[in-house]
Design a protein around this motif. Structure first.
Motif, PDB file in Angstrom:
ATOM      1  N   GLY A  74       0.819  -1.208   0.000  1.00 21.67           N
ATOM      2  CA  GLY A  74       0.000   0.000   0.000  1.00 21.67           C
ATOM      3  C   GLY A  74       0.849   1.252   0.000  1.00 21.67           C
ATOM      4  N   PRO A  75       0.217   2.402   0.237  1.00 24.91           N
ATOM      5  CA  PRO A  75       0.969   3.665   0.244  1.00 24.91           C
ATOM      6  C   PRO A  75       2.013   3.687   1.363  1.00 24.91           C
ATOM      7  CG  PRO A  75      -1.394   4.067   0.068  1.00 24.91           C
ATOM      8  CD  PRO A  75      -1.226   2.618   0.431  1.00 24.91           C
ATOM      9  N   LEU A  76       3.269   3.706   0.994  1.00 19.83           N
ATOM     10  CA  LEU A  76       4.362   3.700   1.962  1.00 19.83           C
ATOM     11  C   LEU A  76       4.829   5.119   2.254  1.00 19.83           C
ATOM     12  CD1 LEU A  76       6.509   0.811   0.435  1.00 19.83           C
ATOM     13  CD2 LEU A  76       5.221   0.686   2.580  1.00 19.83           C
ATOM     14  N   ASN A  77       5.096   5.395   3.502  1.00 17.59           N
ATOM     15  CA  ASN A  77       5.781   6.635   3.848  1.00 17.59           C
ATOM     16  C   ASN A  77       7.284   6.512   3.645  1.00 17.59           C
ATOM     17  OD1 ASN A  77       3.380   6.447   6.238  1.00 17.59           O
ATOM     18  ND2 ASN A  77       3.501   8.361   5.055  1.00 17.59           N
ATOM     19  N   VAL A 115      10.544   2.669  -7.960  1.00 22.68           N
ATOM     20  CA  VAL A 115       9.552   3.167  -8.920  1.00 22.68           C
ATOM     21  C   VAL A 115       8.147   2.734  -8.497  1.00 22.68           C
ATOM     22  CG1 VAL A 115       8.733   2.975 -11.297  1.00 22.68           C
ATOM     23  CG2 VAL A 115      11.175   3.333 -10.833  1.00 22.68           C
ATOM     24  N   GLU A 116       8.004   1.482  -8.089  1.00 27.01           N
ATOM     25  CA  GLU A 116       6.675   0.998  -7.692  1.00 27.01           C
ATOM     26  C   GLU A 116       6.193   1.698  -6.430  1.00 27.01           C
ATOM     27  OE1 GLU A 116       3.151  -0.773  -8.118  1.00 27.01           O
ATOM     28  OE2 GLU A 116       4.812  -0.918  -9.562  1.00 27.01           O
ATOM     29  N   ALA A 117       7.097   1.909  -5.464  1.00 29.09           N
ATOM     30  CA  ALA A 117       6.703   2.609  -4.233  1.00 29.09           C
ATOM     31  C   ALA A 117       6.230   4.017  -4.542  1.00 29.09           C
ATOM     32  CB  ALA A 117       7.877   2.641  -3.254  1.00 29.09           C
ATOM     33  N   ALA A 118       6.894   4.682  -5.472  1.00 25.32           N
ATOM     34  CA  ALA A 118       6.548   6.070  -5.785  1.00 25.32           C
ATOM     35  C   ALA A 118       5.165   6.200  -6.408  1.00 25.32           C
ATOM     36  CB  ALA A 118       7.593   6.666  -6.725  1.00 25.32           C
ATOM     37  N   PRO A 122       2.806   8.954  -0.681  1.00 23.99           N
ATOM     38  CA  PRO A 122       2.296  10.322  -0.501  1.00 23.99           C
ATOM     39  C   PRO A 122       3.422  11.346  -0.623  1.00 23.99           C
ATOM     40  CG  PRO A 122       2.479   9.223   1.613  1.00 23.99           C
ATOM     41  CD  PRO A 122       2.778   8.178   0.572  1.00 23.99           C
ATOM     42  N   GLU A 123       3.039  12.583  -0.788  1.00 29.09           N
ATOM     43  CA  GLU A 123       4.029  13.654  -0.861  1.00 29.09           C
ATOM     44  C   GLU A 123       4.877  13.661   0.404  1.00 29.09           C
ATOM     45  OE1 GLU A 123       4.226  18.488  -1.606  1.00 29.09           O
ATOM     46  OE2 GLU A 123       2.517  17.302  -2.314  1.00 29.09           O
ATOM     47  N   GLY A 124       6.186  13.868   0.208  1.00 26.27           N
ATOM     48  CA  GLY A 124       7.095  13.870   1.345  1.00 26.27           C
ATOM     49  C   GLY A 124       7.602  12.502   1.735  1.00 26.27           C
ATOM     50  N   ASP A 163      13.050  12.781 -10.893  1.00 24.69           N
ATOM     51  CA  ASP A 163      11.697  12.343 -11.249  1.00 24.69           C
ATOM     52  C   ASP A 163      10.701  12.557 -10.116  1.00 24.69           C
ATOM     53  OD1 ASP A 163      12.577  11.497 -13.757  1.00 24.69           O
ATOM     54  OD2 ASP A 163      12.950   9.451 -13.091  1.00 24.69           O
ATOM     55  N   PHE A 164      11.137  12.303  -8.878  1.00 23.14           N
ATOM     56  CA  PHE A 164      10.209  12.317  -7.747  1.00 23.14           C
ATOM     57  C   PHE A 164      10.233  13.628  -6.965  1.00 23.14           C
ATOM     58  CE2 PHE A 164      11.177   7.470  -7.458  1.00 23.14           C
ATOM     59  CZ  PHE A 164      10.435   7.251  -8.599  1.00 23.14           C
ATOM     60  N   GLY A 165      11.220  14.466  -7.224  1.00 24.82           N
ATOM     61  CA  GLY A 165      11.369  15.706  -6.470  1.00 24.82           C
ATOM     62  C   GLY A 165      10.155  16.611  -6.475  1.00 24.82           C
ATOM     63  N   PRO A 166       9.447  16.768  -7.605  1.00 29.52           N
ATOM     64  CA  PRO A 166       8.275  17.646  -7.608  1.00 29.52           C
ATOM     65  C   PRO A 166       7.198  17.244  -6.603  1.00 29.52           C
ATOM     66  CG  PRO A 166       8.993  17.232  -9.851  1.00 29.52           C
ATOM     67  CD  PRO A 166       9.787  16.315  -8.972  1.00 29.52           C
ATOM     68  N   ARG A 167       7.214  15.993  -6.151  1.00 31.93           N
ATOM     69  CA  ARG A 167       6.244  15.531  -5.157  1.00 31.93           C
ATOM     70  C   ARG A 167       6.830  15.528  -3.747  1.00 31.93           C
ATOM     71  NH1 ARG A 167       4.906   9.902  -7.444  1.00 31.93           N
ATOM     72  NH2 ARG A 167       3.766   9.729  -5.464  1.00 31.93           N
ATOM     73  N   GLY A 168       8.026  16.065  -3.599  1.00 31.92           N
ATOM     74  CA  GLY A 168       8.640  16.100  -2.282  1.00 31.92           C
ATOM     75  C   GLY A 168       9.148  14.758  -1.812  1.00 31.92           C
ATOM     76  N   ILE A 169       9.226  13.771  -2.710  1.00 29.23           N
ATOM     77  CA  ILE A 169       9.748  12.451  -2.365  1.00 29.23           C
ATOM     78  C   ILE A 169      11.260  12.467  -2.540  1.00 29.23           C
ATOM     79  CG2 ILE A 169       9.809  10.015  -3.024  1.00 29.23           C
ATOM     80  CD1 ILE A 169       6.882  10.338  -3.950  1.00 29.23           C
TER      81      ILE A 169
END
Length: 237
Positions: A74-77, A115-118, A122-124, A163-169
């Motif tokens: 599921g959605p991982l932090n 990639v799959e986790a992203a 969630p953001e951050g 790739d993931f920076g715009p979402r704060g990841i």
């Protein structure tokens, strides 16, 4: 000390050594932790019972199994990719199939897991991959495939950070040097050679690596991404 109360954490390769220390750290700070294991079933279930975490058998050499486990979580932090292997010896004598398996575990699995986790993260969110100082420095013969795989993680982190920076990841690589584990014990035959390269003449502790991982996963590291974080007693200096 930051708190991870209620955060969803998946550790790929968490039954022993550095991975187990990471599981213990997050569980102690209130996270909901799932970790995978390959062959260390007894150790995995004992760790799960001791920490209140969940152990799931997953072959990190199987791309589809890795992707399926990340998706099922599921959605991982926080995702931590610790699973890895080494094959040492003369490159001219090594089994090509074994080397390909090393690349599947050490390079392919971290990429596909991240990639799959992203997709659901969630953001951050935080993605942390355990690499090695051997991605920067390889002072002995017989470890070319291992060094190659750990260097590859550096490009993975730099690229996916974009790739993931715009979402704060954030995505970062932790690069341990000699760490006291079953695979590389502090009193083992490599002790004197390893210490000869180091400014601090001791092996690191798994808990010290877990501490660096926890910092990267916490709120103070929100502006840290695409970077390598070496913890090696100056092995690579």
């Amino acid at each position: 000390m930051s708190s991870f109360q209620g955060k969803s954490v998946l550790v790929l390769g968490g039954s022993r050594g550095i991975g187990a220390a990471i599981v213990r750290r997050f569980a102690a700070e209130g996270a909901v932790v799932t970790f995978t294991y390959g062959q260390s079933g007894q150790a995995a279930h004992e760790l799960a019972a001791a920490t209140g975490s969940k152990a799931v058998m997953t072959d990190s050499a199987d791309r589809d199994a890795v992707i399926a486990q990340v998706r099922a979580s599921g959605p991982l932090n926080i995702l931590v990719v610790n699973a890895g292997i080494g094959i040492f010896g003369d490159a001219l004598d090594q089994d090509p199939d074994a080397i390909d398996r090393l690349f599947r575990i050490n390079v392919h699995a971290p990429y596909h897991a991240a990639v799959e986790a992203a997709r659901q993260m969630p953001e951050g969110g935080r993605i942390i991959v355990i690499g090695s100082v051997n991605g920067d420095r390889m002072p002995v013969a017989g470890m070319a495939s291992y060094a190659l795989s750990k260097s590859a993680l550096q490009g993975l982190a730099r690229g996916l950070a974009r790739d993931f920076g715009p979402r704060g990841i954030t995505i970062n690589v932790v690069q341990p040097g000699p760490i006291d584990t079953d695979a590389n014990p502090a009193d083992g035959p490599m002790k004197d050679l390893m210490h000869s390269f180091m400014a601090i003449k001791r092996f690191g502790r798994p808990e010290e690596v877990a501490g660096m991982v926890a910092w990267l996963a916490g709120p103070e590291a929100g502006f840290v991404t695409g970077a390598m974080h070496t913890i090696d007693g100056a092995f690579g200096a």
